[in-house]
Design a protein around this motif. Sequence first.
Motif, PDB file in Angstrom:
ATOM      1  N   LYS A  23       0.809  -1.219   0.000  1.00  0.00           N
ATOM      2  CA  LYS A  23       0.000   0.000   0.000  1.00  0.00           C
ATOM      3  C   LYS A  23       0.847   1.276   0.000  1.00  0.00           C
ATOM      4  CE  LYS A  23      -2.608   1.187   3.672  1.00  0.00           C
ATOM      5  NZ  LYS A  23      -3.845   1.166   4.486  1.00  0.00           N
ATOM      6  N   VAL A  24       1.875   1.294   0.845  1.00  0.00           N
ATOM      7  CA  VAL A  24       2.662   2.537   0.997  1.00  0.00           C
ATOM      8  C   VAL A  24       3.471   2.886  -0.249  1.00  0.00           C
ATOM      9  CG1 VAL A  24       2.824   2.445   3.498  1.00  0.00           C
ATOM     10  CG2 VAL A  24       4.517   1.218   2.113  1.00  0.00           C
ATOM     11  N   LEU A  25       3.517   1.953  -1.220  1.00  0.00           N
ATOM     12  CA  LEU A  25       4.240   2.258  -2.471  1.00  0.00           C
ATOM     13  C   LEU A  25       3.311   2.765  -3.562  1.00  0.00           C
ATOM     14  CD1 LEU A  25       6.857  -0.614  -2.708  1.00  0.00           C
ATOM     15  CD2 LEU A  25       7.050   1.634  -1.641  1.00  0.00           C
ATOM     16  N   HIS A  26       2.028   2.768  -3.297  1.00  0.00           N
ATOM     17  CA  HIS A  26       1.109   3.334  -4.296  1.00  0.00           C
ATOM     18  C   HIS A  26       1.417   4.814  -4.473  1.00  0.00           C
ATOM     19  CE1 HIS A  26      -1.056  -0.415  -4.094  1.00  0.00           C
ATOM     20  NE2 HIS A  26      -1.659  -0.032  -5.204  1.00  0.00           N
ATOM     21  N   GLU A  27       1.240   5.287  -5.697  1.00  0.00           N
ATOM     22  CA  GLU A  27       1.720   6.632  -6.018  1.00  0.00           C
ATOM     23  C   GLU A  27       0.626   7.688  -6.097  1.00  0.00           C
ATOM     24  OE1 GLU A  27       4.025   6.105  -9.578  1.00  0.00           O
ATOM     25  OE2 GLU A  27       5.737   5.350  -8.426  1.00  0.00           O
ATOM     26  N   LEU A  28       1.019   8.893  -5.697  1.00  0.00           N
ATOM     27  CA  LEU A  28       0.215  10.083  -5.941  1.00  0.00           C
ATOM     28  C   LEU A  28       1.114  11.002  -6.760  1.00  0.00           C
ATOM     29  CD1 LEU A  28       0.056   9.456  -2.575  1.00  0.00           C
ATOM     30  CD2 LEU A  28      -1.900  10.938  -2.892  1.00  0.00           C
ATOM     31  N   ALA A  29       0.590  11.511  -7.863  1.00  0.00           N
ATOM     32  CA  ALA A  29       1.375  12.378  -8.748  1.00  0.00           C
ATOM     33  C   ALA A  29       2.775  11.792  -8.975  1.00  0.00           C
ATOM     34  CB  ALA A  29       1.447  13.799  -8.195  1.00  0.00           C
ATOM     35  N   SER A  30       2.813  10.505  -9.292  1.00  0.00           N
ATOM     36  CA  SER A  30       4.040   9.785  -9.678  1.00  0.00           C
ATOM     37  C   SER A  30       5.076   9.540  -8.580  1.00  0.00           C
ATOM     38  CB  SER A  30       4.756  10.464 -10.859  1.00  0.00           C
ATOM     39  OG  SER A  30       3.897  10.541 -11.956  1.00  0.00           O
ATOM     40  N   LYS A  31       4.713   9.796  -7.327  1.00  0.00           N
ATOM     41  CA  LYS A  31       5.649   9.479  -6.244  1.00  0.00           C
ATOM     42  C   LYS A  31       4.925   8.649  -5.179  1.00  0.00           C
ATOM     43  CE  LYS A  31       9.337  12.665  -6.774  1.00  0.00           C
ATOM     44  NZ  LYS A  31       8.928  14.067  -6.979  1.00  0.00           N
ATOM     45  N   PRO A  32       5.620   7.680  -4.583  1.00  0.00           N
ATOM     46  CA  PRO A  32       4.938   6.828  -3.608  1.00  0.00           C
ATOM     47  C   PRO A  32       4.521   7.608  -2.359  1.00  0.00           C
ATOM     48  CG  PRO A  32       7.300   6.382  -3.661  1.00  0.00           C
ATOM     49  CD  PRO A  32       7.018   7.301  -4.799  1.00  0.00           C
ATOM     50  N   MET A  33       3.416   7.158  -1.759  1.00  0.00           N
ATOM     51  CA  MET A  33       2.912   7.781  -0.524  1.00  0.00           C
ATOM     52  C   MET A  33       4.014   8.085   0.467  1.00  0.00           C
ATOM     53  SD  MET A  33      -0.255   5.610   0.893  1.00  0.00           S
ATOM     54  CE  MET A  33      -1.197   4.669  -0.261  1.00  0.00           C
ATOM     55  N   ALA A 228      -7.228   8.295  -4.975  1.00  0.00           N
ATOM     56  CA  ALA A 228      -7.595   9.305  -5.980  1.00  0.00           C
ATOM     57  C   ALA A 228      -7.974  10.620  -5.306  1.00  0.00           C
ATOM     58  CB  ALA A 228      -8.739   8.788  -6.847  1.00  0.00           C
ATOM     59  N   GLU A 229      -8.691  10.534  -4.191  1.00  0.00           N
ATOM     60  CA  GLU A 229      -9.107  11.760  -3.500  1.00  0.00           C
ATOM     61  C   GLU A 229      -7.903  12.488  -2.906  1.00  0.00           C
ATOM     62  OE1 GLU A 229     -13.537  10.101  -2.224  1.00  0.00           O
ATOM     63  OE2 GLU A 229     -11.993  10.334  -0.677  1.00  0.00           O
ATOM     64  N   ALA A 230      -6.968  11.706  -2.341  1.00  0.00           N
ATOM     65  CA  ALA A 230      -5.786  12.324  -1.737  1.00  0.00           C
ATOM     66  C   ALA A 230      -4.915  12.956  -2.816  1.00  0.00           C
ATOM     67  CB  ALA A 230      -4.988  11.286  -0.961  1.00  0.00           C
ATOM     68  N   GLU A 231      -4.826  12.296  -3.961  1.00  0.00           N
ATOM     69  CA  GLU A 231      -4.017  12.849  -5.055  1.00  0.00           C
ATOM     70  C   GLU A 231      -4.565  14.203  -5.487  1.00  0.00           C
ATOM     71  OE1 GLU A 231      -3.990  11.033  -9.075  1.00  0.00           O
ATOM     72  OE2 GLU A 231      -1.820  10.985  -8.821  1.00  0.00           O
ATOM     73  N   GLU A 232      -5.884  14.303  -5.499  1.00  0.00           N
ATOM     74  CA  GLU A 232      -6.497  15.564  -5.898  1.00  0.00           C
ATOM     75  C   GLU A 232      -6.149  16.678  -4.905  1.00  0.00           C
ATOM     76  OE1 GLU A 232     -10.574  14.947  -6.975  1.00  0.00           O
ATOM     77  OE2 GLU A 232     -10.847  17.074  -7.453  1.00  0.00           O
ATOM     78  N   ILE A 233      -6.168  16.334  -3.624  1.00  0.00           N
ATOM     79  CA  ILE A 233      -5.825  17.333  -2.596  1.00  0.00           C
ATOM     80  C   ILE A 233      -4.369  17.783  -2.777  1.00  0.00           C
ATOM     81  CG2 ILE A 233      -5.472  17.685  -0.103  1.00  0.00           C
ATOM     82  CD1 ILE A 233      -7.895  15.806   0.339  1.00  0.00           C
TER      83      ILE A 233
END
Length: 431
Positions: A23-33, A228-233
Amino acid sequence: MENISIVILAAGKGTRMKSQKAKVLHELASKPMLYYIIKEAKKITDDISVVVAHQKDEVKSTVEKFFEGINFIEQDLEKYPGTGGAVKNIQPKYDRVLVLNGDMPLVTTQSLKAFLEVDADIVMSIFDLNNPAGYGRVIIKNNEVQYIVEQKDATDEELKTTTVNAGVYCFSKNVLEEFVPLLSNENAQKEYYLTDIIELAKNKHKTIKPLFVDEEHFKGINSKKDLAEAEEILLDRIKEKWLAAGVIMQLPQTVYIEDDVEFEGECILEQGVRITGKSKIENSHIKAHSIIEDSVVVDSDVGPLAHLRPNSFLKDTHIGNFVEVKKSNLVGVKAGHLSYLGDSEIKRGTNIGAGTITCNYDGKNKYKTKIGKNVFIGSDTQLVAPVNIEDDVMIAAGTTVTKDVKKGSLAISRTPLKFVENFFYKFFKKD
Ligand code: UD1
Ligand code: CA
């Protein structure tokens, strides 16, 4: 820097993400959490530990790609699963320990520092949510936190509580040493819950103070929807920063800008623009639906619907619609329509006609195309690389250039034009 240790829990599987990837490696704006959390934590302390177990090698190597000096602590997931098991082996350097879940990428230095300002054996984070589903409920009576109950263990009455545990705690090291060994796994998930420490400590009259936090900074990611919601924030924050710095954006909600992108001077971004990686845009106008990846654009205009792929550098250049540029250096160039310019170097005053293609790949290797100053390249030209076109050259429309072209010349390759009279009428059998 503060005298506080930070421990990030990143050993869980993250079953609810429905993915093979930790889970912690999933990315937001191309970088992991984890990247975002550690980046903020680094501004607070020199003692950061990440607890790993599930896919530990991937998690470690991903973190090490971005940061140095992080301690990795291994959790024994078999014997001691759960967030309580995760803190069993930690060795904090300082007397206060900030523990946070690895699935909250929206934390900021400032939002974390608020914990250091409260004096208590345990400072715990809470927020009120309209939809508390998935979070541990915080039971407060007589203005005091009594205990935290996980959703899966909660009674119907407890489930009605909308006050939830955000998942960040500041412990005194003594409290951890005293109570972590006392945690048990007698609960619905048969896991050791770090959250049980609250009730244990309360019964021993330790001081526990709640800190109200906001979801915008402490949202936990448990599903792809949360991601997806966190990426938007996160993207909104990046855009707000650049709007405040003077970048013009049309329909900013449709614009995508990653964390490392930089702007300078007067920049305009039209709707649907996507800028990624370490791109830098200076005094330029990026028109609707263009994509810029790891490239530098100075005093230029790009698009609409253009694509700059990594390692492109543009200065005083006009790139129009349906033009793709890759690993190229363009200074004072006009390429208005429908071209592919890859592995090329093009100098001032040169005009690239519609449909010009640099044929940079022969199926095995990539080759360079060099074009000098004031070159006029006619439409539908193929430049078969490696090829060098000197200054002041004209290339006739439809030419396939397979050899270098000397300064001042015209290059033309054409099959002769023929006419067959009345062909149309014969073919369609019309008079
Ligand atoms: C946890 C809290 C819950 C809180 C929520 C806030 C517990 C028992 N519950 O629940 O009260 O409302 O966070 O977001 O703590 N992890 C490990 N090892 C493990 C299990 C988890 O390191 O054995 C890590 C995970 O990688 C993750 C973090 O701990 O980064 C939280 O785990 P998760 O399973 O998401 O906890 P929640 O159920 O969300
Ligand atoms: Ca969680």
